[in-house]
Structures are given as structure tokens and as C-alpha cells.
Design an enzyme around this catalytic site. Structure first.
Site, PDB file in Angstrom:
ATOM      1  N   HIS A 330       5.798   6.337   8.016  1.00 28.39           N
ATOM      2  CA  HIS A 330       6.005   7.061   6.765  1.00 28.39           C
ATOM      3  C   HIS A 330       4.691   7.282   6.018  1.00 28.39           C
ATOM      4  CE1 HIS A 330       5.392   3.492   4.205  1.00 28.39           C
ATOM      5  NE2 HIS A 330       6.178   2.816   5.048  1.00 28.39           N
ATOM      6  N   CYS A 348       6.287  -1.561   8.661  1.00 26.20           N
ATOM      7  CA  CYS A 348       6.264  -0.122   8.932  1.00 26.20           C
ATOM      8  C   CYS A 348       4.864   0.329   9.340  1.00 26.20           C
ATOM      9  CB  CYS A 348       6.706   0.660   7.698  1.00 26.20           C
ATOM     10  SG  CYS A 348       8.458   0.482   7.300  1.00 26.20           S
TER      11      CYS A 348
END
Length: 402
Positions: A330, A348
């Protein structure tokens, strides 16, 4: 029979006459006559007019709520089957075969639920006389189905790592029947196989990543399949999709870099940040399963979070989900100094982006070049290998085990 009796009487008269005509010549000599033997003329047995073949059909005529799996059985005693025809209300014939000995017939596949069928059968006995029988019955209409749903949209284009994941709302007991009811038609002949994760999920993939441009159609024929006692599959449908260009990215956690390879050519090397100590990113091959231009991310439910380390971000840009447990690639605007330098995330893969996302940022360009089904492989993390059930991570299972 009258002709036979007359012939017998005549034969008897001839025998008597021969015995009476034994005489001498005019010269007084005698001549011995050879007697004529009598001919047997017993009456011939009458030929039967009714076939000795006895047909039996299951289910019995008029049966209701018949289960569709293998209900039809046609058999004959004292004869051989010559014709068996089973049709539905539209005249569509059910394929089947007569056994090698000619005395039984069974369908080659199950029937459909909620359908009326008619059975017509013929058999011949040893004299060639034919017997016929007919029957009709209706299969059951299920009270409930297993609620199957997959992750495919008709006509959608996916990346080369796409895995078809089919989930049921009810536990499947007859997994073999489900697998038999699902077939894949592929334009390049790729063989696709399923792998179960528990009793409610089965994922499908080929041995290796799909070939770009492959056209795929999933044929679901589960509506009449009893997946558990009195629970049926609930769907008959065809779902086509297409495999697009190849994009495979490799995240090197030790180098803080993502290399993007498109159709065999390196097209970008992107600085990234990955999971910090205690929140190390998963190693292994993952697949983009969802994409959102902006999404919310919260530390709620994340194990290992300590006071002061919580987060709740409602506008994370260019989010591409990799795992069910919450791993994303992201955009990141709050830790841009970490990109290419050190690992600062909670697992992440962060890519530099503007506050609300920018199409010209590294994250924006990566997002706009990506498809659901694209491959992201993480290497050199201190974290464990991702489990195959976590997202569309089945590529971490070798083909023999799959």
C-alpha cells in the site's frame, strides 16, 4: 393341430392296408412283400405369443422426491435389454449404458433435482418376443443448498498468479462429488486441480503460473450434487475469465526494495519498507486478492500491539491486499524516510505515496499497473513462510501435494 391329427389317421390306414395285401401270383407261387414302417406324426407344440422377459424399473412408477444420485435402475429376467430411454420433461435424454450381460442398465451420471423423468424400456426373450415397460418419477427439490461463492467475476482479466477460491456456507462432506462437479476449460490445455482447506473451501490452480492470454471457463455443475446429507451444491453456471499480461514482483526485505518484472522484463525497482522486528512480513509467494484506491487499516486484532503503538488509518491509499490476515502492499505517506532504508511497518509492504494518494507516486504507478491475481513474492524476511490458506497463497504448496 387339426392337420396333424388327420395325417396321423391316414398313416394308420396305410399301415393296415399294407398288411392286408400280401397275396400269391396267378401261377400259384408266392412272393414275400416287405412291410412299410409307420411314420410318427405327433402334434407340434404351439409357439408362445407373450414374451418371457420380465422387466423391472426403479424408482417405481409415480415415485416422488427421488434423490438424483443414481436412482434409475432397469433390469430384466429371462431376456436381454434391447432399448432403454430415460428423458426429462423437455425430451432431453439421460445417457446410460447396458451391462455386458444385457440384463441391466444404469445412467452414466446423476439426474437433476426438481425434475420429472420418464423411463421406457424394451427386452427380448430367447424366442425374440419383445416385452415393454414404462415408468415416471420426480426428483426432489432441495430445501437448502450449501451456498457456494467464488472470487471470480465473469469476463474479468486477472494476473498470472490467480487462484480460484470457492467457499461454501455449509460444510462439505462429499468432497469428491464436488470436485467431479467442477471442470475447467482452458484455451492452452492447462490442467487445473483443486486443494481443500477444511470442509468449506477449495482452491483451484494449474501447476505453474498461468500463461498470459489464456482463456478460462469454469463449469460448475453442483446444483444436483448432494454435498452433505440432504444439502445440495446449489449452482449450475459457467464463468469465463481471461489471464492478462504477466507481472511478478519480488520484495527483498533485506534490501528494502521491490523489483517488478513485466512479461519477463524488469520494469521497476521500487524502494519499500517492510515489517519491523516483532512484526516481520511473511516470506513466500502471495497474490493480490483485492484492490482499493483507499481503505481503512486498524491495529485492532493485530497480535503483539503494545500501548502507544496502536493505529487507526481510514484513508490508506493504493491498497492491494495479499493475505486474509491483513498483509497489504500500500501507499505510505507517514514513513517516507523509511523507504529503501529500514523496515518500519506492522507487516505490510509500504511504498511511498502522497497523503491521499497520487497517480504519479511510486505507489500510484504500481497500483495502476497491477491486476488482481498478480504475484508478489517476499524474500529475506525474518518472519515465517505464509500459510497456503492465508489469502491466495496456494503457490507455496508443491504440485504433488496440491
Amino acid at each position: 393341430m387339426r392337420r396333424g391329427v388327420a395325417a396321423g389317421a391316414l398313416g394308420g390306414a396305410l399301415v393296415l392296408m399294407t398288411a392286408a395285401c400280401s397275396g400269391g401270383s396267378a401261377g400259384g407261387g408266392s412272393t414275400d412283400a416287405t412291410p412299410v414302417a409307420a411314420k410318427s406324426t405327433a402334434a407340434a407344440a404351439p409357439k408362445p405369443t407373450v414374451s418371457a422377459a420380465v422387466l423391472s424399473i426403479e424408482p417405481k412408477n409415480g415415485s416422488q422426491d427421488v434423490k438424483p444420485a443414481g436412482p434409475v435402475k432397469v433390469s430384466v429376467a429371462s431376456g436381454k435389454l434391447t432399448t432403454v430411454k430415460v428423458t426429462d420433461k423437455d425430451g432431453k435424454e439421460v445417457p446410460g449404458s447396458v451391462a455386458a450381460d444385457g440384463v441391466s442398465w444404469v445412467p452414466k451420471a446423476g439426474l437433476s433435482v426438481g425434475t420429472r423423468y420418464r423411463v421406457s424400456a424394451q427386452a427380448a426373450d430367447a424366442n425374440g418376443l419383445v416385452a415393454t415397460a414404462e415408468s415416471s418419477f420426480t426428483t426432489l427439490t432441495p430445501d437448502e443448498d450449501a451456498g457456494p461463492h467464488d472470487n471470480i467475476s465473469d469476463g474479468q482479466t486477472y494476473g498470472v498468479g490467480m487462484i480460484v477460491s470457492l467457499t461454501f456456507d455449509r460444510t462439505v462432506k462429499d468432497k469428491a462429488a464436488v470436485e467431479k462437479g467442477i471442470t475447467f476449460e482452458t484455451s492452452d490445455g492447462s490442467v487445473v486441480k483443486g486443494h481443500w482447506f477444511g470442509g468449506t473451501r477449495v482452491d483451484f490452480r494449474p501447476e505453474k503460473f498461468w500463461t498470459p492470454g489464456t482463456k478460462v471457463t469454469i463449469h460448475y455443475r453442483l446444483k444436483s450434487v448432494e454435498v452433505a446429507p440432504d444439502v445440495y451444491g446449489g449452482v449450475d453456471a459457467d464463468e469465463p475469465f481471461v489471464i492478462g499480461r504477466s507481472q511478478v514482483s519480488t520484495v527483498d526485505v533485506a534490501k528494502h526494495e521491490m523489483q517488478v518484472v513485466k512479461d519477463g522484463q524488469v520494469v521497476d525497482n521500487i524502494p519499500i519498507t517492510a515489517g519491523k522486528p516483532g512484526f516481520d512480513s511473511w516470506n513466500g509467494t502471495m497474490v493480490i486478492k483485492e484492490m482499493a484506491e483507499r481503505t481503512r487499516m486498524s491495529s485492532q486484532g493485530v497480535s503483539g500491539i503494545t500501548k502507544g503503538d496502536e493505529y487507526d488509518l481510514d484513508d490508506v491509499p493504493h491498497a492491494m491486499r495479499l493475505t486474509d490476515s491483513g498483509t497489504y502492499v500500500h501507499g505510505n505517506s507517514w514513513a517516507t524516510g523509511a523507504m529503501g532504508s529500514y523496515n518500519a511497518s506492522h507487516g505490510c509492504i509500504g511504498v511511498e505515496d502522497a497523503r491521499y494518494g497520487s497517480n504519479s507516486s511510486d505507489a500510484g504507478k504500481l497500483y495502476n499497473s497491477s491486476l488482481i491475481g498478480d504475484v508478489v513474492t517476499v524474500v529475506n524476511s525474518k518472519g515465517p513462510k505464509v500459510e497456503a490458506w492465508n489469502g491466495l497463497s496456494g503457490w507455496n504448496v508443491n504440485w504433488g501435494e496440491w
